[in-house]
Write an enzyme that holds these catalytic residues in place. Sequence first.
Site, PDB file in Angstrom:
ATOM      1  N   ASP A  11       3.622  17.864  53.494  1.00 51.63           N
ATOM      2  CA  ASP A  11       2.964  18.732  54.462  1.00 51.63           C
ATOM      3  C   ASP A  11       3.492  18.339  55.832  1.00 51.63           C
ATOM      4  O   ASP A  11       3.301  17.213  56.283  1.00 51.63           O
ATOM      5  CB  ASP A  11       1.443  18.537  54.388  1.00 51.63           C
ATOM      6  CG  ASP A  11       0.700  19.699  55.018  1.00 51.63           C
ATOM      7  OD1 ASP A  11       1.341  20.478  55.754  1.00 51.63           O
ATOM      8  OD2 ASP A  11      -0.512  19.820  54.784  1.00 51.63           O
ATOM      9  N   ASP A 105       5.615  25.277  55.606  1.00 49.87           N
ATOM     10  CA  ASP A 105       5.579  23.846  55.934  1.00 49.87           C
ATOM     11  C   ASP A 105       4.959  22.986  54.847  1.00 49.87           C
ATOM     12  O   ASP A 105       4.531  21.876  55.089  1.00 49.87           O
ATOM     13  CB  ASP A 105       4.813  23.648  57.247  1.00 49.87           C
ATOM     14  CG  ASP A 105       3.364  24.078  57.129  1.00 49.87           C
ATOM     15  OD1 ASP A 105       3.047  24.854  56.205  1.00 49.87           O
ATOM     16  OD2 ASP A 105       2.551  23.640  57.949  1.00 49.87           O
ATOM     17  N   GLU A 106       4.883  23.504  53.638  1.00 46.84           N
ATOM     18  CA  GLU A 106       4.164  22.777  52.596  1.00 46.84           C
ATOM     19  C   GLU A 106       4.825  23.052  51.250  1.00 46.84           C
ATOM     20  O   GLU A 106       5.194  24.191  50.980  1.00 46.84           O
ATOM     21  CB  GLU A 106       2.732  23.315  52.550  1.00 46.84           C
ATOM     22  CG  GLU A 106       1.674  22.294  52.288  1.00 46.84           C
ATOM     23  CD  GLU A 106       0.327  22.988  52.140  1.00 46.84           C
ATOM     24  OE1 GLU A 106      -0.351  22.687  51.165  1.00 46.84           O
ATOM     25  OE2 GLU A 106      -0.016  23.846  52.979  1.00 46.84           O
TER      26      GLU A 106
END
Lengths: 479, 376
Positions: A11, A105-106
Amino acid sequence: MRTAPTILHLDMDAFFASVEQASKPSLRGKAVVVGGLGPRGVVATCSYEARVFGVHSAMPMGQARRLAPHAAYLVPRFELYRSISEQVMRLLRELSPLVEPLSLDEAFVDLDAGGAARDAETARLAGTKLRTDIRTVTGLTGSVGLAASKMLAKIASEAAKPDGLVLIPPGTERAMLEPMTVRTLPGVGPATGDHLRRAGITTVGEIAEAGEDELVRLLGKAHGHALYAMALARDERPVVAERETKSVSVEDTYDVDIHDRVRVGVEVGRLADRCVRRLRASGLSGRTIVLKVRRYDFSTLTRSETLRGPTDDPAVVREAAARLLDSVDTTGGVRLLGVGVSGLADYTQEDLFAQAAGDRAEEPAEEPGTEPAEAHSPSPAERRWPSGHDVRHTELGHGWVQGSGLGRVTVRFETPYSGVGRVRTFLVDDPELTPADPLPLVADTEGGAGQPSSGPLPLPASLPKSWSGGGGAAATSRP
Amino acid sequence: MKIRVERDVLAEAVAWAARSLPARPPAPVLAGLLLKAEEGQLSLSSFDYEVSARVSVEAEIEEEGTVLVSGRLLADISRALPNRPVEISTDGVRATVVCGSSRFTLHTLPVEEYPALPQMPEATGTVPGEVFASAVQQVAIAAGRDDTLPVLTGVRIEIEGDSVTLASTDRYRFAVREFLWKPENPDISAVALVPAKTLQDTAKALTSGDQVILALSGSGAGEGLIGFEGAGRRTTTRLLEGDLPKYKTLFPTEFNSVAVIETAPFVEAVKRVALVAERNTPVRLSFEQGVLILEAGSSDDAQAVERVDAQLEGDDISIAFNPTFLLDGLSAIDSPVAQLSFTTSTKPALLSGRPAVDAEADEAYKYLIMPVRLSG
């Protein structure tokens, strides 16, 4: 469930805000809020400095401004975020073929599948190396969680934030989960949380104690079973490399409710075109056209129509969306409109009439420069210079828009590699000032961040929901 | 009223008239079948404001009269009766049906509340029943089935002197059939859009007759109606409003290649490869000189390939179609040999029939079919 902590969850820390801080030296260490800046915008991401004031993502922008009046408020630069995200995802794919992106973003990575790790020690090494690599390639930090299941890996990365790594050794999961609040578990939001609290269950340990039957009685079959399993740290969900896209949709929230029926029709047509562009960009077509209308009172309607064959023809989608709109009463005004296509396929049934008509207009109409969200701005100048976007001055070089209004635009001249730059103000129509492409965050990496983008991205007040099916990879679902 | 009629005659007439009874009658009387006995004839009528049907049969009339009874019930009863003469009589508010040793007593519905059946428009011409039925069958196959665009659920009937042109489309294919008829007025010119489903049912029901009378009102009385009559049956249908889009320009006139394939093996092959084409995913056709390769399915799922002999004049071509649309067309041409003409793989292909491989294509029927475009 596997016995080694070889599922990795990455993350990125305050991703959009961190990108902005990296590319704008004057903002480093400062409160930064990225999101829709219109009256109905929401916070997409905020820097840790802004979180101190109580700002968090999904908060209405107005509330954020009251809490942190001195923070920098920026319009997202999705092109840049996407290109940096691609760099990160590339690093993940080097670790393993099984990478499941959840958003820009993960992502989950199955380290075992790639042979990158077999036990706790090698997993920790891989995680540490990944964090270093991300830092070298992008200049950003990400937090890593390592565990034997997806749920625990995600809990671990949450605990690792910011800029950390947490590994949950197999065998210790239950002891670790027990004291945690029920809200830690995925699928437990405010409603379920309240429901459980009224039944005297506040920690994960208490869920396990209550027993499966009690859970099912409280929450129903599906949710009850699932939650009980999670409380016992049982999670068998595999990492899936490419999640199938199930639908493609776009929507816009309007700063001011639209009352004019003609204008509503125009907006729906524009959304249909945008939706078709997305659909085509991923090489897809679809059979079911969905129209979403949120009215002034927040009542939300969706209407759909299924064609006999899948299409990616803008005329067909526009027509179907217009027909669906005919069945919706919009007299009180609408605050949100959306158009989506589902029932996806990788072929299109050509349409006689649309093709005959389409010889005139093969492509969906190009998006006009004015976006609905900005259409109400007091002067056209503000449309051209969204806060935070890149500009270039013929003499002073690269900079970014710090703000604009009253016919002027304030630019700070700095680059990711410079020190804090100077601020200058120009007239909005200064011929020496032009919109520019974002610069890569790290000067010497191959490809990625510096790729040309088409000038400042026009954005609606709220973030467009781009991929309902997650992933973003060009996957196909066969109906 | 008191009449006597043969059981088979009654059963067939009732069954036909009852077909246009509404499933959910807007008014209770519309669930009724109107029986009228006069001058040696028994006529049965039904009406649902869209379609009216009337059939006359020979009967022994002892006492003339009119009665309205539940159509469904009468249809069920007459179908189940033994093969003996049937006697129908009325007594006040009841109607009695006697056949052999069975006896039914039915409630009657108020005749005076039953709407007047629309006037049959003036007769405009005749066509052999067989010709009419096959033409309708060939064209109605391409009509749309959903109500999103009501115009597309219709068959367009265009009359120009002694020629009739039927056309319909669901926007993915376009079927056109021309035939000759005998108009009352040789200068007649008229256009009507008839609901395809009704037209199909009607045409089927009228095949038994030698000639079908088409009655289309030009203007004035009976406007918005079309009537058909044949074999003692007559039916009227409300026309759809609007017209099909102009189609003459949709049909390409120049082609880059023309393929000729024997229909039966072609149909068999399409049906076989389509077994792996779930939910009408496309069937891909690749024509090279002398051979046609059919493929369906994808590498993720099942796949099928088959070769069929084909003659190709012009450029080699690969093109894909929805298998159902292709099969519809191949069955509609009703010819031993199929001719497919192409411009490019994304433009409409024209399907027509040939009586033999080396014969000219039959110009009376054309089936335009839009291809499926494969991405990637």
